[in-house]
Motif scaffolding. Structure first.
Motif, short mmCIF file in Angstrom:
data_model
loop_
_atom_site.label_atom_id
_atom_site.label_comp_id
_atom_site.label_asym_id
_atom_site.label_seq_id
_atom_site.Cartn_x
_atom_site.Cartn_y
_atom_site.Cartn_z
N SER A 2 0.84 -1.20 0.00
CA SER A 2 0.00 0.00 0.00
C SER A 2 0.87 1.24 0.00
O SER A 2 2.03 1.22 0.37
CB SER A 2 -0.91 0.01 1.23
OG SER A 2 -0.14 0.23 2.41
N LYS A 3 0.26 2.35 -0.43
CA LYS A 3 0.99 3.62 -0.49
C LYS A 3 1.54 4.02 0.87
O LYS A 3 2.62 4.58 0.99
CB LYS A 3 0.08 4.73 -1.03
CG LYS A 3 -0.26 4.61 -2.50
CD LYS A 3 -1.06 5.81 -2.93
CE LYS A 3 -1.43 5.73 -4.41
NZ LYS A 3 -2.16 6.92 -4.85
N LYS A 4 0.79 3.71 1.93
CA LYS A 4 1.18 4.17 3.26
C LYS A 4 2.49 3.55 3.72
O LYS A 4 3.16 4.09 4.58
CB LYS A 4 0.05 3.86 4.25
CG LYS A 4 -1.21 4.70 4.02
CD LYS A 4 -2.27 4.38 5.06
CE LYS A 4 -3.53 5.23 4.83
NZ LYS A 4 -4.58 4.90 5.82
N THR A 5 2.84 2.39 3.17
CA THR A 5 4.05 1.73 3.63
C THR A 5 5.24 1.95 2.69
O THR A 5 6.29 1.37 2.89
CB THR A 5 3.80 0.21 3.76
OG1 THR A 5 3.47 -0.33 2.48
CG2 THR A 5 2.68 -0.07 4.74
N LEU A 6 5.06 2.74 1.65
CA LEU A 6 6.15 2.97 0.70
C LEU A 6 7.28 3.76 1.34
O LEU A 6 7.08 4.81 1.93
CB LEU A 6 5.64 3.73 -0.53
CG LEU A 6 4.75 2.97 -1.51
CD1 LEU A 6 4.35 3.87 -2.66
CD2 LEU A 6 5.43 1.72 -2.03
N ARG A 11 9.93 4.26 -3.72
CA ARG A 11 9.56 5.27 -4.72
C ARG A 11 10.66 5.44 -5.76
O ARG A 11 10.38 5.74 -6.93
CB ARG A 11 9.21 6.59 -4.03
CG ARG A 11 7.98 6.48 -3.13
CD ARG A 11 7.48 7.83 -2.66
NE ARG A 11 6.49 7.70 -1.62
CZ ARG A 11 5.19 7.46 -1.80
NH1 ARG A 11 4.73 7.30 -3.03
NH2 ARG A 11 4.36 7.37 -0.78
N VAL A 12 11.91 5.26 -5.36
CA VAL A 12 13.01 5.27 -6.34
C VAL A 12 12.78 4.17 -7.37
O VAL A 12 12.89 4.38 -8.58
CB VAL A 12 14.37 5.06 -5.64
CG1 VAL A 12 15.48 4.82 -6.67
CG2 VAL A 12 14.73 6.27 -4.79
N LEU A 13 12.43 2.98 -6.90
CA LEU A 13 12.21 1.85 -7.80
C LEU A 13 11.00 2.09 -8.70
O LEU A 13 11.03 1.75 -9.89
CB LEU A 13 12.02 0.56 -6.99
CG LEU A 13 13.23 0.12 -6.14
CD1 LEU A 13 12.91 -1.15 -5.38
CD2 LEU A 13 14.47 -0.08 -7.00
N ILE A 172 11.03 11.11 -8.17
CA ILE A 172 12.07 11.56 -7.24
C ILE A 172 12.82 12.73 -7.86
O ILE A 172 12.91 12.86 -9.08
CB ILE A 172 13.05 10.42 -6.88
CG1 ILE A 172 13.70 9.85 -8.14
CG2 ILE A 172 12.33 9.34 -6.09
CD1 ILE A 172 14.84 8.87 -7.87
N TYR A 173 13.36 13.59 -7.01
CA TYR A 173 14.06 14.80 -7.47
C TYR A 173 15.24 15.01 -6.53
O TYR A 173 15.04 15.17 -5.32
CB TYR A 173 13.09 15.98 -7.40
CG TYR A 173 13.44 17.17 -8.26
CD1 TYR A 173 14.28 17.08 -9.36
CD2 TYR A 173 12.89 18.41 -7.95
CE1 TYR A 173 14.57 18.18 -10.14
CE2 TYR A 173 13.16 19.53 -8.73
CZ TYR A 173 14.01 19.41 -9.83
OH TYR A 173 14.29 20.51 -10.58
N LYS A 193 19.66 2.59 0.11
CA LYS A 193 18.33 2.71 0.71
C LYS A 193 18.36 3.74 1.84
O LYS A 193 17.45 4.56 1.96
CB LYS A 193 17.87 1.35 1.24
CG LYS A 193 17.62 0.33 0.15
CD LYS A 193 17.13 -0.99 0.74
CE LYS A 193 16.89 -2.02 -0.34
NZ LYS A 193 16.41 -3.31 0.20
N GLU A 194 19.40 3.67 2.67
CA GLU A 194 19.55 4.64 3.75
C GLU A 194 19.74 6.05 3.18
O GLU A 194 19.17 7.02 3.69
CB GLU A 194 20.76 4.26 4.61
CG GLU A 194 21.02 5.20 5.77
CD GLU A 194 22.26 4.82 6.57
OE1 GLU A 194 22.75 5.68 7.33
OE2 GLU A 194 22.76 3.68 6.40
N ALA A 195 20.53 6.13 2.12
CA ALA A 195 20.77 7.43 1.49
C ALA A 195 19.47 8.03 0.96
O ALA A 195 19.22 9.23 1.11
CB ALA A 195 21.78 7.28 0.36
N ALA A 196 18.64 7.20 0.34
CA ALA A 196 17.38 7.69 -0.22
C ALA A 196 16.50 8.33 0.85
O ALA A 196 15.86 9.36 0.61
CB ALA A 196 16.63 6.54 -0.91
#
Length: 266
Positions: A2-6, A11-13, A172-173, A193-196
């Motif tokens: 679900s969107k809430k857990t993204l 979102r990068v993927l 993403i931006y 992932k941490e960086a994102a």
């Protein structure tokens, strides 16, 4: 999911998914009577940049965007959406033409960054990006910039100076990719992932930071699930923005644009 857990990495993927609609998909769904224009009148035509004239609703506009492919073959033809100097110069030529004929400018941003090849550097990559940013800051027509996928580095900023900055929900931006950020800051690209998360690259983060102005919703699973509906939402937003921006006197519009980016800190 679900969107809430993204997460930011989720979102990068989604932003990088091959089936995600590209600039040409949105042009076909949003514009009428689109005519593509080619070449920078100096070196050549860069296929990673699509540009031309079309009609959105009652408004004749100039549309410019980065074009990725959906297959390996298409990506090779489009250089994976990584633009050479002649691409940025083509974009600027079309923007100056739009200014001459008083057409609003719509840009679609979707790139992992400017092409880093030796030939690009020899032909003035840095200057081309800087020139676009400088010229866009003072073009006397409304400019609407929409991040539709991956918007990274100066390659994105070269089309990203406008009066209204919009992001799709799962785009993403950022200043560079999470992998690049992790390699530089953490000396470990596996920490992407941490960086994102720390980079604040999602539409929600950037809206809270007042870097962008609005977010266009996407269906669960990303824009590729319902491209026609997403395109309809983009078209509605563009028409509303054009009508609002056209009410503003040009000198005031330019002052607002200048103050906008001074506040962001670019």
């Amino acid at each position: 999911m679900s969107k809430k857990t993204l997460t930011a990495w989720d979102r990068v993927l989604l932003a990088r998914k091959n089936d995600r609609p590209k600039t040409l998909d949105y042009i076909k769904l949003i514009t009428e009577d689109f005519i593509e224009l080619h070449g920078d009148r100096q070196f050549g035509d860069d296929p990673s940049i699509i540009g031309g004239i079309g009609r959105i609703g009652e408004h004749v506009v100039t549309v410019i965007g980065q074009q990725k492919g959906k297959t390996t073959k298409e990506n090779m033809e489009r250089n994976f959406g990584m633009t050479n100097p002649e691409g940025y110069r083509k974009a600027l030529r079309l923007m100056k033409q739009a200014e001459k004929f008083k057409r609003p400018i719509i840009t679609f941003i979707d790139t992992p960054g400017a092409f880093p090849g030796m030939g690009a550097e020899e032909r003035g990559q840095g200057e081309a990006i800087a020139r676009n940013m400088f010229e866009m800051s003072k073009l006397k027509v409304p400019i609407i910039c929409i991040v539709i996928g991956e918007g990274s580095s100066g390659g994105a900023l070269a089309l990203g100076i406008g009066d209204s900055i919009i992001m799709l929900e799962n785009s993403i931006y950022s200043i560079l990719s999470p992998e690049g950020f992790a390699s530089i800051l953490y000396k470990d690209s596996t920490k992407s992932k941490e960086a994102a998360e720390n980079m604040k690259i999602t539409a929600k983060d950037l809206k809270q930071l007042e870097v962008i102005d609005s977010i266009i919703k996407e269906p669960e699973g990303g824009a590729g699930q319902e491209p026609e509906q997403v395109a309809k939402n983009i078209k509605k937003e563009i028409i509303e923005q054009i009508e609002e921006l056209k009410k503003i006197e040009i000198e005031e519009l330019l002052e607002k644009r200048y103050c906008k980016f001074r506040k962001i800190g670019i």
